[in-house]
Design an enzyme around this catalytic site. Structure first.
Site, PDB file in Angstrom:
ATOM      1  N   HIS A   1      -3.556   7.070  -0.685  1.00  0.00           N
ATOM      2  CA  HIS A   1      -3.393   7.833  -0.467  1.00  0.00           C
ATOM      3  C   HIS A   1      -3.335   7.856   1.278  1.00  0.00           C
ATOM      4  CE1 HIS A   1      -6.221   3.640  -1.193  1.00  0.00           C
ATOM      5  NE2 HIS A   1      -6.041   4.556  -2.590  1.00  0.00           N
TER       6      HIS A   1
ATOM      7  N   TYR B   1      -1.014   7.455   3.423  1.00  0.00           N
ATOM      8  CA  TYR B   1       0.018   6.348   4.083  1.00  0.00           C
ATOM      9  C   TYR B   1       1.610   6.485   4.184  1.00  0.00           C
ATOM     10  CZ  TYR B   1      -5.298   4.903   4.901  1.00  0.00           C
ATOM     11  OH  TYR B   1      -6.121   5.197   5.247  1.00  0.00           O
TER      12      TYR B   1
ATOM     13  N   HIS C   1       0.946  -1.202   0.220  1.00  0.00           N
ATOM     14  CA  HIS C   1       0.314  -0.588  -0.127  1.00  0.00           C
ATOM     15  C   HIS C   1       1.128   1.261   0.659  1.00  0.00           C
ATOM     16  CE1 HIS C   1      -3.616   2.502  -0.035  1.00  0.00           C
ATOM     17  NE2 HIS C   1      -4.213   1.828   0.976  1.00  0.00           N
TER      18      HIS C   1
HETATM   19  C1  LIG Z   1     -14.414  -0.683   2.941  1.00  0.00           C
HETATM   20  C2  LIG Z   1     -13.858  -0.009   1.906  1.00  0.00           C
HETATM   21  C3  LIG Z   1     -12.321  -0.074   2.613  1.00  0.00           C
HETATM   22  C4  LIG Z   1     -11.192  -0.437   2.149  1.00  0.00           C
HETATM   23  N1  LIG Z   1     -10.306   0.176   2.383  1.00  0.00           N
HETATM   24  C5  LIG Z   1      -8.937  -0.426   1.711  1.00  0.00           C
HETATM   25  C6  LIG Z   1      -7.573  -1.085   1.481  1.00  0.00           C
HETATM   26  O1  LIG Z   1      -7.906  -1.849   2.981  1.00  0.00           O
HETATM   27  N2  LIG Z   1      -6.719  -0.570   1.130  1.00  0.00           N
HETATM   28  C7  LIG Z   1      -6.381   0.246  -0.146  1.00  0.00           C
HETATM   29  O2  LIG Z   1      -5.500   0.589  -0.809  1.00  0.00           O
HETATM   30  N3  LIG Z   1      -7.156   0.639  -0.702  1.00  0.00           N
HETATM   31  C8  LIG Z   1      -8.990   0.241   0.314  1.00  0.00           C
HETATM   32  N4  LIG Z   1     -10.028   1.041  -0.092  1.00  0.00           N
HETATM   33  C9  LIG Z   1     -10.331   1.498  -1.703  1.00  0.00           C
HETATM   34  C10 LIG Z   1     -10.706   0.177  -2.755  1.00  0.00           C
HETATM   35  O3  LIG Z   1      -9.239  -0.799  -2.439  1.00  0.00           O
HETATM   36  C11 LIG Z   1     -10.944   0.875  -3.948  1.00  0.00           C
HETATM   37  O4  LIG Z   1      -9.567   1.599  -4.272  1.00  0.00           O
HETATM   38  C12 LIG Z   1     -12.170   1.853  -3.790  1.00  0.00           C
HETATM   39  O5  LIG Z   1     -13.281   0.896  -3.305  1.00  0.00           O
HETATM   40  C13 LIG Z   1     -12.612   2.509  -5.212  1.00  0.00           C
HETATM   41  O6  LIG Z   1     -13.149   0.622  -5.852  1.00  0.00           O
HETATM   42  P1  LIG Z   1     -14.718   0.927  -6.036  1.00  0.00           P
HETATM   43  O7  LIG Z   1     -15.016   1.749  -6.669  1.00  0.00           O
HETATM   44  O8  LIG Z   1     -14.461  -0.647  -7.008  1.00  0.00           O
HETATM   45  O9  LIG Z   1     -15.233   0.408  -4.550  1.00  0.00           O
HETATM   46  C14 LIG Z   1     -11.425   0.534   0.604  1.00  0.00           C
HETATM   47  C15 LIG Z   1     -12.313   0.884   0.011  1.00  0.00           C
HETATM   48  C16 LIG Z   1     -13.570   0.556   0.429  1.00  0.00           C
HETATM   49  C17 LIG Z   1     -15.411   0.561   0.125  1.00  0.00           C
END
Ligand SMILES: Cc1cc2nc3c(=O)[nH]c(=O)nc-3n(C[C@H](O)[C@H](O)[C@H](O)COP(=O)(O)O)c2cc1C
Length: 380
Positions: free
Chosen positions: A187, A189, A184
């Site tokens: 974002h 981090y 990761h």
């Molecule tokens: C509930 C939730 C938790 C997430 N946790 C992470 C995470 O732990 N690591 C990460 O890189 N992105 C995280 N994301 C971002 C997702 O990996 C993804 O990039 C984002 O939801 C956009 O894709 P989608 O529109 O298909 O949901 C999270 C998103 C959601 C909705």
């Protein structure tokens, strides 16, 4: 619909993926004490059963005291957690799937989103800077206020400890039988906070121009490569946006992005993962390419896009969840972009969280399920 661009196999080092659909990393905070239980194993295995080519787990804490704050976020250290992960890997493998852990260190974002009583130690930051005080955020304002005061910068030994912790986590991932490692680096981090000029104002080997801001990420990638050997693929996720400010950017133009990416690619990344809210949003004026498209063009390496597959467009930049209503079918648009070779893999987040059969429905032309926000609170 002709799904062929999604159904082609894909090879990354020693790993053959049967198709191009990847479950995006999503923190679910369902691992009490950091230990993934049988419910977590079954949740991931269901996605494998229903044909997802690869699963990237939710962010998993590396073994560093300031890595991840939430007590229910999974860890990649400690006997119980490792036994739990073995159960997850076995379940996914029995279901015919492949799985990578996403190694996570929150850096400046530690103890901001899910502050725990008693956890008042300052977070690890390249220059002691958390981020701007006026960014567009979805975290609680109180969290930002608490985090804003400057802390001391990370020392050389702090930095080396974290690099070592990434290497140790990668070695553990390999030993347990994971099929690759995702890092990761997005974002806001830790890794992103070294890449981002706002939070990295160091003037030593870890900061300065783009190449030196990438030095920490590159050192992490090298440590991971040394631990996993030549066969396991390494994926690095980056983003323009940050939790500290959704409108912030990592790079203003392709040249700047290229300068950040080159040292990371040279360090051993096999797959760049360009995190965006919507896969069809261009990141620079004058070109329709998304972040993954630019990563691929600038490095020549495979790239994965993400964002909004199966979901309706957001109504505001900081909305994280409210935009998930409806069952938008933007597959034709996705297929056009993949057919044109913009990126190689697509990660799907909320659509797969909402429905383990989402990809199967796409394959069979079945109607998609509407997004149910209650599914964010449970592992279905
Ligand atoms: C509930 C939730 C938790 C997430 N946790 C992470 C995470 O732990 N690591 C990460 O890189 N992105 C995280 N994301 C971002 C997702 O990996 C993804 O990039 C984002 O939801 C956009 O894709 P989608 O529109 O298909 O949901 C999270 C998103 C959601 C909705």
């Amino acid at each position: 619909m002709e799904l062929e661009p999604l159904l082609r196999p894909f090879r990354l080092r020693g790993l053959e993926l049967p198709n191009r659909v990847v479950m995006a990393p999503m923190s679910r905070y369902a691992c009490p004490g950091g230990v993934p239980g049988p419910d977590v194993a079954a949740y991931y295995a269901r996605r494998a059963t229903h044909g997802v080519g690869l699963i990237v787990t939710e962010g998993v804490a590396i073994d560093h005291p300031l890595a991840v704050d939430h007590p229910n976020a999974p860890r990649l250290f400690g006997a119980d957690a490792l036994t739990g992960w073995s159960g997850v890997i076995d379940a996914v493998r029995r279901a015919g799937g492949r799985i990578w852990p996403q190694l996570w260190h929150q850096g400046p974002m530690w103890n901001v989103e899910s502050a725990q009583p008693g956890m008042f130690a300052p977070s690890l930051r390249p220059s002691g800077i958390w981020g701007p005080g006026d960014g567009t955020i979805s975290i609680p304002l109180a969290g930002r206020e608490a985090a804003l005061p400057a802390t001391g910068p990370a020392s050389d030994s702090d930095i080396q400890d974290v690099i070592d912790a990434y290497g140790k986590a990668a070695a553990t991932a390999r030993r347990l039988g994971f099929d690759g490692v995702a890092i990761h680096g997005a974002h806001g981090y830790l890794i992103d906070s070294f890449l981002w000029s706002f939070t990295n104002q160091r003037d030593d080997r870890w900061g300065g121009d783009a190449e030196r801001r990438a030095a920490f990420g590159a050192a992490v990638v090298r440590a991971v490569r040394a631990a996993v050997g030549p066969d396991l693929p390494i994926c690095l996720r980056l983003s323009q946006f940050k939790m500290q400010d959704y409108r912030a950017v990592l790079a203003d133009n392709p040249d700047d992005l290229g300068r950040l990416l080159r040292p990371l690619a040279d360090a051993g990344v096999d797959l760049f993962d360009g995190s965006q809210r919507y896969f069809d949003t261009p990141i620079f004026a004058g070109s329709p390419l998304n972040l993954a498209g630019w990563m691929r063009r600038l490095t020549g390496l495979p790239a994965m896009a993400v964002g909004g597959v199966g979901l309706d467009k957001a109504r505001g930049p900081a909305r994280h969840i409210d935009d998930s209503q409806g069952a938008a079918n933007n597959l034709p648009l996705l297929l056009d972009r993949m057919r044109a070779g913009e990126f190689d893999l697509i990660a799907v987040g909320r659509s797969l969280l909402n429905d383990p059969r989402w990809f199967e429905r796409a394959r069979h032309g079945e109607p998609f399920l509407p997004f149910d926000p209650a599914n964010l609170q449970r592992l279905i």
